[in-house]
Enzyme design. Structure first.
Site, short mmCIF file in Angstrom:
data_model
loop_
_atom_site.label_atom_id
_atom_site.label_comp_id
_atom_site.label_asym_id
_atom_site.label_seq_id
_atom_site.Cartn_x
_atom_site.Cartn_y
_atom_site.Cartn_z
N GLU A 1 38.61 38.00 35.02
CA GLU A 1 38.47 38.14 36.48
C GLU A 1 39.60 39.04 37.02
OE1 GLU A 1 38.39 35.01 40.29
OE2 GLU A 1 38.74 34.30 38.24
N VAL B 1 43.09 28.17 35.98
CA VAL B 1 44.42 27.63 36.26
C VAL B 1 44.47 26.18 35.80
CG1 VAL B 1 44.76 29.20 38.20
CG2 VAL B 1 43.76 26.93 38.60
N CYS C 1 34.60 32.40 37.21
CA CYS C 1 35.51 31.27 37.32
C CYS C 1 34.89 30.06 38.03
CB CYS C 1 36.80 31.74 38.02
SG CYS C 1 38.22 30.66 37.75
N LYS D 1 31.40 37.07 43.31
CA LYS D 1 31.70 35.66 43.18
C LYS D 1 31.19 34.88 44.38
CE LYS D 1 35.64 32.66 41.95
NZ LYS D 1 37.08 32.68 41.63
#
Length: 293
Positions: free
Chosen positions: A51, A182, A155, A122
């Site tokens: 990304e 993350v 993501c 996205k």
């Protein structure tokens, strides 16, 4: 897009795990090309990059994001990746900071030797991405490539089962996921990453291959977890997870036809056929058109 039958042939795919540097577009592009070349050396014909891999992720302001954003397909990142796809004879899915008019999008480009095939924006924005980007407005398109049909998520999209189901219902055999995972609160360090579990579950529940290309490193205090992987249509990894902290080219050879040909779980159950379309809408109210599934 018109439905096409999947060719019964092996396909080598690569998830490229890299460490972009915020704002260093030229260096990021050079590194991405070097890693694509490494993947091509292993026979990869479909390569997935992380990304926002051309710009980095943690923007200090919308002004910074806008200064780094590019239009598609004439921006320097897309043009360099197209040239690379042409030179190496492969297809690339890459995360990019896109600018269209006054709006910015967290996007991915789908590219081949003949140029731009399509783009994905996205849909589900994470955290302060909403300060910089507009939510994706293209739905969940599926693209015809010479070896089969691919979808694309970015993501946080993967945390929504509708994303994968709509790709599968439109005939996708593989979903490519540029991502910047993350740390998740409560993660057991001795267990696989939650992101890996979600990708595996989505592949299993939809009989899809999933290629997740994550980044590594820490950017402006934000750590990223790596652990890119390639998941088979049964939900089990066929390559990876990669390391948590180093760049890596993860390669696997798969047969996309298995996503359809081996979809039956037993003599009675098949995940697409068993859907209760009398209980919920065929395409989940999205307005998308079903593909050949």
């Amino acid at each position: 897009m018109p439905a096409t039958r999947v060719k019964e042939a092996p396909l080598t795919v690569a998830a490229i795990q890299m460490e972009p540097r915020i704002g260093e577009v030229e260096a990021n592009l050079a590194r991405s090309v070097a890693l694509i070349e490494e993947a091509a050396g292993h026979g990869a014909k479909l390569v997935v990059l992380p990304e926002l891999c051309n710009t980095g992720y943690v923007f200090e302001s919308r002004a910074e994001a806008r200064a780094l954003a590019e239009s598609i397909p004439d921006g320097r990142s897309t043009q360099l990746w197209i040239e690379t796809a042409r030179r190496l004879g492969l297809h690339i899915v890459a995360g990019i900071t896109e600018r269209e008019g006054e709006l910015l999008y967290n996007s991915a480009v789908i590219l081949g030797p003949d140029g731009l095939i399509g783009r994905y924006r996205k849909v589900h924005l994470w955290g302060d991405e909403a300060l910089h980007f507009a939510p994706g407005n293209l739905g969940f398109p599926v693209f015809d490539l010479p070896f089969g049909r691919i979808g694309c998520h970015i993501c946080y999209d993967c945390w929504f089962p509708e994303s994968f189901r709509l790709a599968a219902l439109q005939g996708a055999e593989i979903v490519c996921v540029p991502t910047n995972w993350v740390p998740i609160p409560g993660q057991d360090p001795n267990r696989e990453a939650m992101a890996n579990i979600i990708a595996m579950g989505a592949a299993h529940c939809n009989s899809l291959f999933v290629v997740c290309a994550d980044r590594v490193g820490t950017e402006r205090g934000q750590p990223f977890i790596g652990q890119s992987l390639v998941v088979g249509h049964t939900g089990w990894p066929v390559a990876g997870p990669a390391s948590r902290d180093s760049e890596e080219v993860l390669v696997a050879t798969i047969n996309l036809a298995d996503a359809r040909r081996k979809r039956n779980w037993n003599d009675f159950n098949q995940v697409m056929r068993d859907r209760r379309r009398d209980v919920y809408d065929e395409m989940l109210g999205s307005g998308a058109k079903p593909g050949w599934y």
